[in-house]
Design a protein around this motif. Structure first.
Motif, mmCIF file in Angstrom:
data_model
loop_
_atom_site.group_PDB
_atom_site.id
_atom_site.type_symbol
_atom_site.label_atom_id
_atom_site.label_comp_id
_atom_site.label_asym_id
_atom_site.label_seq_id
_atom_site.Cartn_x
_atom_site.Cartn_y
_atom_site.Cartn_z
ATOM 1 N N THR A 75 -4.315 124.694 66.048
ATOM 2 C CA THR A 75 -4.021 123.894 64.853
ATOM 3 C C THR A 75 -5.100 122.839 64.623
ATOM 4 O O THR A 75 -5.645 122.276 65.560
ATOM 5 C CB THR A 75 -2.631 123.231 64.961
ATOM 6 O OG1 THR A 75 -2.445 122.420 63.823
ATOM 7 C CG2 THR A 75 -2.500 122.380 66.207
ATOM 8 N N GLY A 76 -5.440 122.650 63.361
ATOM 9 C CA GLY A 76 -6.435 121.643 62.998
ATOM 10 C C GLY A 76 -7.864 122.044 63.279
ATOM 11 O O GLY A 76 -8.769 121.219 63.209
ATOM 12 N N CYS A 77 -8.116 123.337 63.574
ATOM 13 C CA CYS A 77 -9.476 123.709 63.959
ATOM 14 C C CYS A 77 -10.364 123.950 62.741
ATOM 15 O O CYS A 77 -11.583 123.868 62.844
ATOM 16 C CB CYS A 77 -9.465 124.929 64.873
ATOM 17 S SG CYS A 77 -9.189 126.485 64.036
ATOM 18 N N GLY A 78 -9.787 124.227 61.583
ATOM 19 C CA GLY A 78 -10.625 124.416 60.397
ATOM 20 C C GLY A 78 -10.394 125.736 59.674
ATOM 21 O O GLY A 78 -11.244 126.179 58.922
ATOM 22 N N LYS A 79 -9.234 126.335 59.879
ATOM 23 C CA LYS A 79 -8.962 127.627 59.247
ATOM 24 C C LYS A 79 -8.770 127.473 57.743
ATOM 25 O O LYS A 79 -9.375 128.197 56.945
ATOM 26 C CB LYS A 79 -7.704 128.257 59.870
ATOM 27 C CG LYS A 79 -7.811 128.434 61.378
ATOM 28 C CD LYS A 79 -6.596 129.100 61.972
ATOM 29 C CE LYS A 79 -5.339 128.280 61.886
ATOM 30 N NZ LYS A 79 -5.333 127.044 62.688
ATOM 31 N N SER A 80 -7.948 126.492 57.359
ATOM 32 C CA SER A 80 -7.724 126.283 55.923
ATOM 33 C C SER A 80 -9.018 125.867 55.237
ATOM 34 O O SER A 80 -9.285 126.268 54.098
ATOM 35 C CB SER A 80 -6.656 125.209 55.696
ATOM 36 O OG SER A 80 -5.452 125.590 56.313
ATOM 37 N N THR A 81 -9.805 125.065 55.928
ATOM 38 C CA THR A 81 -11.091 124.644 55.376
ATOM 39 C C THR A 81 -11.968 125.852 55.074
ATOM 40 O O THR A 81 -12.602 125.933 54.013
ATOM 41 C CB THR A 81 -11.797 123.711 56.370
ATOM 42 O OG1 THR A 81 -10.908 122.657 56.718
ATOM 43 C CG2 THR A 81 -13.071 123.138 55.791
ATOM 44 N N GLN A 116 -1.280 127.364 52.120
ATOM 45 C CA GLN A 116 -0.440 127.061 53.287
ATOM 46 C C GLN A 116 0.788 126.259 52.877
ATOM 47 O O GLN A 116 1.884 126.520 53.317
ATOM 48 C CB GLN A 116 -1.267 126.270 54.301
ATOM 49 C CG GLN A 116 -0.515 125.940 55.584
ATOM 50 C CD GLN A 116 -1.427 125.354 56.638
ATOM 51 O OE1 GLN A 116 -2.559 124.975 56.371
ATOM 52 N NE2 GLN A 116 -0.944 125.273 57.845
ATOM 53 N N HIS A 226 -1.191 131.452 63.012
ATOM 54 C CA HIS A 226 -1.115 130.867 64.359
ATOM 55 C C HIS A 226 -0.660 131.926 65.355
ATOM 56 O O HIS A 226 -0.720 131.720 66.554
ATOM 57 C CB HIS A 226 -0.040 129.774 64.385
ATOM 58 C CG HIS A 226 -0.519 128.459 63.931
ATOM 59 N ND1 HIS A 226 0.168 127.698 63.036
ATOM 60 C CD2 HIS A 226 -1.623 127.763 64.249
ATOM 61 C CE1 HIS A 226 -0.494 126.585 62.826
ATOM 62 N NE2 HIS A 226 -1.584 126.598 63.545
HETATM 63 N N1 LIG Z 1 -10.235 116.260 53.010
HETATM 64 C C1 LIG Z 1 -10.392 116.025 54.329
HETATM 65 N N2 LIG Z 1 -10.879 114.844 54.757
HETATM 66 C C2 LIG Z 1 -11.046 114.612 56.077
HETATM 67 N N3 LIG Z 1 -10.741 115.487 57.043
HETATM 68 C C3 LIG Z 1 -10.236 116.680 56.678
HETATM 69 C C4 LIG Z 1 -10.028 117.014 55.306
HETATM 70 N N4 LIG Z 1 -9.521 118.259 55.243
HETATM 71 C C5 LIG Z 1 -9.403 118.685 56.513
HETATM 72 N N5 LIG Z 1 -9.839 117.739 57.385
HETATM 73 C C6 LIG Z 1 -9.896 117.863 58.831
HETATM 74 O O1 LIG Z 1 -10.542 119.066 59.164
HETATM 75 C C7 LIG Z 1 -9.890 119.696 60.243
HETATM 76 C C8 LIG Z 1 -9.544 121.108 59.881
HETATM 77 O O2 LIG Z 1 -8.517 121.117 58.916
HETATM 78 P P1 LIG Z 1 -7.819 122.463 58.453
HETATM 79 O O3 LIG Z 1 -6.814 122.123 57.438
HETATM 80 O O4 LIG Z 1 -8.867 123.438 58.059
HETATM 81 O O5 LIG Z 1 -7.119 122.943 59.785
HETATM 82 P P2 LIG Z 1 -6.296 124.290 60.054
HETATM 83 O O6 LIG Z 1 -7.072 125.080 61.028
HETATM 84 O O7 LIG Z 1 -5.939 124.940 58.787
HETATM 85 O O8 LIG Z 1 -5.007 123.726 60.779
HETATM 86 P P3 LIG Z 1 -3.505 124.263 60.690
HETATM 87 O O9 LIG Z 1 -3.454 125.504 61.485
HETATM 88 O O10 LIG Z 1 -2.712 123.172 61.345
HETATM 89 O O11 LIG Z 1 -3.187 124.465 59.266
HETATM 90 C C9 LIG Z 1 -8.696 118.849 60.605
HETATM 91 O O12 LIG Z 1 -8.985 118.129 61.771
HETATM 92 C C10 LIG Z 1 -8.524 117.922 59.436
HETATM 93 O O13 LIG Z 1 -8.131 116.663 59.908
#
Ligand SMILES: Nc1ncnc2c1ncn2[C@@H]1O[C@H](COP(=O)(O)OP(=O)(O)OP(=O)(O)O)[C@@H](O)[C@H]1O
Ligand SMILES: [Mg+2]
Lengths: 297, 296
Positions: A75-81, A116, A226
């Motif tokens: 979680t929080g690794c950057g998948k949604s990004t 998501q 996940h």
């Molecule tokens: N707009 C933003 N400003 C600052 N930090 C951000 C922003 N968007 C995402 N992040 C950071 O980038 C990292 C990756 O976020 P992301 O949403 O891609 O995670 P994820 O892999 O989708 O997590 P999850 O599985 O919990 O959904 C996180 O640590 C988040 O805090």
């Protein structure tokens, strides 16, 4: 479709660390231009404190036409990004993102994105939520509503056309979101944990339904989850990301036969073997992520 | 229809549990709710009677000086006189129509301007930052003090009252529209864009409906402010209107007249409230609970 840069930079070559586990799959051809290609992508965010946070570092990934690719990571690794970069909702800080061989800028009508978090329009009823895409794209009203009705039936919501989102359960809202995306018949389907809000039974049904839709649309899918079991059951390839900043830790080709039945394939010995292998990789990253979360709190 | 969804369809047949609602329980619920409604209405009426009766009694017993504070029977008589014989400035309905016209016109112009500027600044961060301090400064001026200015500049006709009402309404609607546009869910915007919405569709189908919650909430208060604008404008200088009626009653120590005119204004405000609530119900059907149901 020929692309001049294809031979210069094949998708997997700039990442020496990714294990060479890729076996050409039978479903899609490896030599055509990748539908999605991320080249050494880095994404930094500005935190409220004024510092930069690196969410993705040197991430390289390519998805072939018709391929089902699962992204998995802590979680929080950057998948949604990653998905929002492919969708053109955000731009990379370094590196390039290519869709159908062209640099992404702005929205691409060939892309569908299941978010998501809840993103159905609360002021539209189910019918108009599902019909939104065709209506935005100029399909005649009657035809759009007609198609919406048939999609609503396909996701099991017939009879709920007049309901507003707040009158639906979380799982039903998710199905509205799926119909809303599928109705546009995207060639590229980005899905961010689409089934995590569903109960196990509905989830299995929807997974099977998704596989059918996918083969009917012959779309390329990037599926974030996940859940390793889900990733293996659905995908052609599973891509394990490292704990943030995300980069590709390993790519595994899932050589299970298709068509698959999601409910039954979990008992296949090959499935168990793959699960074991990938979990070895994933576990370390999950632990790193967990340790970090513990320390920062 | 396509075949592969038999499982989903089977699942769906159990998705209608409400078809077998227990009708007896439902009837009991409806009955209980109706009884409660009735009780509340009865108590409300009782409260009103007690209040007015107390006032009247106090005035008759000399506890309340009715020369200064009026009395219900006097107010009623004043109303009857106005309705039957007209006021000193002409028929009563002309006065009401005048004030209502000014308020309504001021309200409409103020709302349109408020929404336009609110949306413009809400969508344009550069403009918002540029004009922000000036708008805040303008908002901090007690705007009823502009009434004499408008009377000088626009004369004793209805224009000066409309202008005051516009100024009062504008800022309320503006700030709400601005906030509403700012608060639009980024996810919904992204989703609409992915689904294929162009800029205009984005505005019409996402930004506006989302901001409408805020805008409509502001309409409730802003019509009262439009009335205040019209009446205060009439206080300052006019030839007709409820404001002038109040002004004259006050000048001739007619407390009952002041109350009677106030009652008329209250009735007008109440009527507008009903219209706006109906509008809200219609436009915000999609919300779990309409705003007006949360408040009284
Ligand atoms: N707009 C933003 N400003 C600052 N930090 C951000 C922003 N968007 C995402 N992040 C950071 O980038 C990292 C990756 O976020 P992301 O949403 O891609 O995670 P994820 O892999 O989708 O997590 P999850 O599985 O919990 O959904 C996180 O640590 C988040 O805090
Ligand atoms: Mg995510």
């Amino acid at each position: 479709m020929q692309h001049p840069q294809r031979n210069l930079s094949p998708a997997s070559s700039p990442t020496p660390r990714s294990p060479a586990q890729e076996v050409p799959s039978t479903r899609y051809s490896k030599d055509s231009t990748p539908v999605i290609e991320l080249r050494q992508v880095t994404k930094r965010f500005l935190t409220p404190g004024g510092q930069t946070y690196t969410a993705l570092r040197d991430l390289s990934l390519s998805v072939a036409p018709g391929e089902f690719c699962a992204l998995i990571g802590p979680t929080g690794c950057g998948k949604s990004t990653t998905l929002s970069l492919i969708a053109g909702l955000d731009t990379p800080s370094a590196g390039s993102v290519l869709v159908m061989g062209e640099e992404v800028h702005g929205n691409d009508p060939r892309i569908g994105y299941v978010f998501q978090t809840d993103a159905v329009f609360p002021w539209k009823n189910v019918l108009h939520n599902v019909a939104a895409g065709p209506l935005f794209r100029g399909v005649p009203r009657r035809e759009a509503l007609e198609r919406a009705r048939s999609w609503i039936a396909r996701v099991g919501l017939a009879g709920f056309e007049d309901r507003y989102p707040h009158q639906l359960s979380g799982g039903m809202r998710k199905r509205v979101a799926l119909a809303q995306t599928f109705i546009n018949e995207p060639q590229i389907l980005l899905m961010d944990e689409p089934f995590s809000a569903l109960d196990v039974q509905t989830r299995t049904l929807m997974e099977n339904e998704l596989l059918q839709l996918w083969s009917a649309l012959s779309a390329s899918v990037v599926f974030v989850t996940h859940d390793l079991e889900e990733a293996i059951a659905l995908a052609d390839r599973v891509c394990v990301l490292t704990a943030g900043p995300a980069t590709v830790k390993g790519i595994y080709t899932i050589d299970l036969p298709r068509p698959r039945n999601v409910a039954e394939i979990r008992f296949d010995p090959r499935f168990v073997q793959l699960y074991h292998d990938i979990w070895e990789d994933l576990r370390d990253e999950v632990m790193i992520s967990y340790e970090r979360a513990k320390h920062s709190s | 229809m396509s075949e592969p969804n038999t499982l989903l369809e089977r699942q769906q047949s159990i998705a209608h549990p409400m078809a077998e609602t227990d009708s007896a329980a439902l009837a009991a619920l409806v009955r209980r709710r109706r009884r409660r409604r009735w009780l509340i209405n009865a108590l409300r009426l009782l409260l009103l009677v007690a209040l007015i009766g107390g006032w009247e009694l106090g005035a008759r017993l000399g506890l309340i000086d009715s020369f200064f504070w009026g009395r219900p029977s006097g107010i009623w008589q004043q109303l009857v006189t106005w309705v039957l014989h007209g006021t000193a400035q002409g028929p009563l309905w002309v006065q009401i129509a005048m004030t209502l016209e000014e308020a309504l016109l001021g309200f409409l112009i103020g709302v349109v301007l408020g929404i336009s500027f609110g949306v413009l600044l809400g969508r344009n961060a550069f403009l918002a930052e540029l004009l922000g301090p000036y708008i805040k400064a303008a908002n901090s001026i007690p705007r009823v003090t502009l009434a004499p200015l408008f009377a000088i500049g626009l004369g004793l006709g209805s224009q000066s009252k409309v202008a005051l009402a516009v100024v009062l309404v504008f800022f309320i609607v503006f700030f709400n529209a601005f906030q509403g546009v700012r608060e639009v869910d980024r996810n919904l915007l992204a989703n609409a864009r992915i689904l294929g919405a162009n800029r205009w569709q984005l505005f019409r189908e996402v930004i506006l409906p989302s901001a409408l919650t805020w805008i409509i909430a502001s309409l409730h208060t802003s019509f009262s402010f439009a009335l205040v604008g019209a009446v205060v404008g009439e206080f300052v200088g006019s030839i007709e209107g409820i404001g002038l009626l109040i002004q004259n009653a006050g000048a001739t120590f007619n407390a009952n007249g002041v109350f009677a005119a106030m009652l008329i204004l209250a009735a007008v405000a109440l009527l507008s409230e009903i219209v706006i609530t109906a509008l809200e119900r219609r436009l915000l059907r999609w919300r779990p609970t309409a705003l007006s149901e949360v408040t009284l």
